[in-house]
Design an enzyme around this catalytic site. Structure first.
Site, PDB file in Angstrom:
ATOM      1  N   LYS A   5       0.810  -1.224   0.000  1.00  0.00           N
ATOM      2  CA  LYS A   5       0.000   0.000   0.000  1.00  0.00           C
ATOM      3  C   LYS A   5       0.843   1.274   0.000  1.00  0.00           C
ATOM      4  CE  LYS A   5      -4.398  -1.447   0.369  1.00  0.00           C
ATOM      5  NZ  LYS A   5      -5.502  -0.988  -0.502  1.00  0.00           N
ATOM      6  N   SER A  62      -8.666   1.155   8.306  1.00  0.00           N
ATOM      7  CA  SER A  62      -8.167   0.624   9.571  1.00  0.00           C
ATOM      8  C   SER A  62      -6.990  -0.289   9.294  1.00  0.00           C
ATOM      9  CB  SER A  62      -9.270  -0.144  10.292  1.00  0.00           C
ATOM     10  OG  SER A  62      -9.771  -1.145   9.432  1.00  0.00           O
TER      11      SER A  62
END
Lengths: 328, 328
Positions: free
Chosen positions: B62, B87
């Site tokens: 990511k 989250s």
């Protein structure tokens, strides 16, 4: 070899033996990756290189020494087969080396050895013989079977070809990253430590070579500092690969001659480091495999800022069903 | 871009965008290692290359998309800062990218997100804003804060710069090992899958690109096969990174155009594969990170013997204190 070497050193294992082992292992053993971590560099202010033998075949460095020893047997010895005693990584190293070389292998293991290790060893084609710890000593049983069946004994560390094979770990590391200021290596029977020290003295002469032991199993540290062989039977430590009672007849003088210091770490510090290696470096490392890193991260030894530091991560064989004992 | 491309594809993300992202990420993101395994090669009769993004900064791919997006903001946007809702791994990716680029970051997280993830995100300097799942929807809260505070929203996948950044994963893999016959990539919102597919179509035009989803969260597989966007809210799967309700406005047409198939795997098979990756490959991999490997090892897709197969291992962020839920 120079004339200043004591005779028991000059005639045992040399850098040439490590280099020859590296040639034998080429294309057979994995050339394991060297990893780095920004987090570790930041925390230590050093350039730290992790030689990851958890990625070695069978999951530990032990395959190196096993293969180097088995490949130098005579044709008759190879045909008869070999035997060893081990419930751990040496068993799997010997079993796979035998499979690769077509040499029958017999492994003597305690009956209470984890089933997963028995199965892994059988999976490499070894004949596993179980014994009751209460009833017999493994060395004697091994000796007896060796005589009855004509099998060559390959001990886990006190053998020149095993030592030379393990030394290829440090050779590969320094060949890849260049000279080091410090090298941290864990110490059980001293096979890996002495082999790596021999390689490092030639390839990186100014490197400080530090052995690392569990505090509860500090026989090698005591032996090193008193220059007298100490023995500790069945020490209580989570680092099962370092529960060996003492350095060997061969490895003790090598360690005394080539190693700069041996330090100890607590099991508590070891578990902290192991969790760090799993969580931050994403490496599955067994407790013994985290000993060397612990001495650095817990500042048992503190290399000056900017030092180039090598760490041997020795293995990653853990039973995932037993992880709750490590991470609470 | 050729004239045969549908307009919604031709004007979104191209290989040139992936190549430009790779230049931005050079020296900032880790060039993660490609691992191989004799055991996997033997089992599959294929040459299998694992691109290990669990070794990426923040522990997942990511960071690539986050950094590529943040580095292209205007000076004004950079000064005001960015906001996102996550989250999971996107939160950490954005937080670290902001820290590296000196851009303030705000992350909206549910109050029940694991403390370890909240702390990791704060550790990278982000302002973490907690909300009650029962009381508010994260997208609306994010929108509101964005307007009040002048923050630019960087969504987790449906953004061209995020897609291009994630695509550098496949570019690096193929640059290193050469052309592939198959590439397996997991699919949540489709950012990684579409980015990797765009890179692969150019660098290895004959490669079959396979998306892999959890069976309980098979919205993308349904959308792909019916060519109509399907949505599944809060699916029950252990692969938390693939619990996204649907492909995005941007990623859906990209996936339809560039991907060859999307297959699904059960959580049971996923856990078997995850244990295999930990135990045999010594890699700490999170459940979502093991999706692609599962499709291969469980023979959901069976490449012909001798195929060259790429697998993206996407991340390794697991809470060690929760391991008992994975390995019984």
């Amino acid at each position: 070899m120079t004339s200043t070497l004591p005779p028991e050193i000059a005639h045992s294992v040399s850098y040439a033996d490590v280099a020859a082992a590296a040639n034998r292992l080429s294309g057979v053993a994995n050339r394991t990756p060297v990893m780095t971590s920004r987090t570790v560099s930041d925390r230590t202010q050093c350039q730290v290189f992790f030689k990851c033998e958890n990625f070695q075949r069978t999951g530990s460095f032990k395959f190196r020494g096993a293969y180097n020893a088995l490949s130098q047997l005579t044709p008759e010895q190879k045909q008869q087969g070999v035997i060893t005693y081990s419930s751990g990584n040496h068993a799997q190293g010997i079993a796979l080396a035998g499979q690769v070389l077509g040499i029958p292998t017999t492994i003597v293991m305690p009956r209470d050895a984890p089933l997963v290790k028995q199965e892994a060893t059988r999976g490499y084609g070894a004949d596993v013989i179980l014994y009751d710890r209460a009833e017999s000593r493994r060395e004697e049983l091994c000796q007896q079977l060796s005589q009855e069946r004509g099998l060559t004994i390959i001990p886990p560390y006190d053998h020149p070809h095993v030592v030379a094979g393990q030394g290829t770990t440090a050779k590969e590391l320094i060949d890849e990253v260049g000279e080091l200021d410090f090298l941290f290596v864990c110490c059980g029977g001293g096979g890996l430590l002495s082999g790596c020290a021999i390689a490092t003295r030639t390839l990186s002469p100014n490197c400080q070579i530090i052995g690392v032991e569990p505090a509860a199993a500090d026989d090698a540290a005591q032996s090193f500092h008193t220059k007298t062989l100490h023995t500790i039977h069945n020490p209580e430590t989570i680092a099962d690969g370092a529960r060996t009672p003492s350095l060997g007849k061969l490895t003790f003088p090598l360690v005394l001659h080539y190693v700069d210091d041996i330090v100890t770490v607590s099991d508590e510090a070891l578990l902290r480091t192991m969790a760090f290696l799993w969580e931050r470096l994403k490496l599955v490392v067994e407790p013994t495999g985290a000993l060397a890193t612990t001495a650095l991260l817990e500042k048992i030894v503190t290399p000056p800022p900017g030092s180039r530091v090598g760490i041997v991560i020795t293995g990653g064989n853990v039973d995932l069903r037993r992880l709750s004992q490590f991470f609470v």
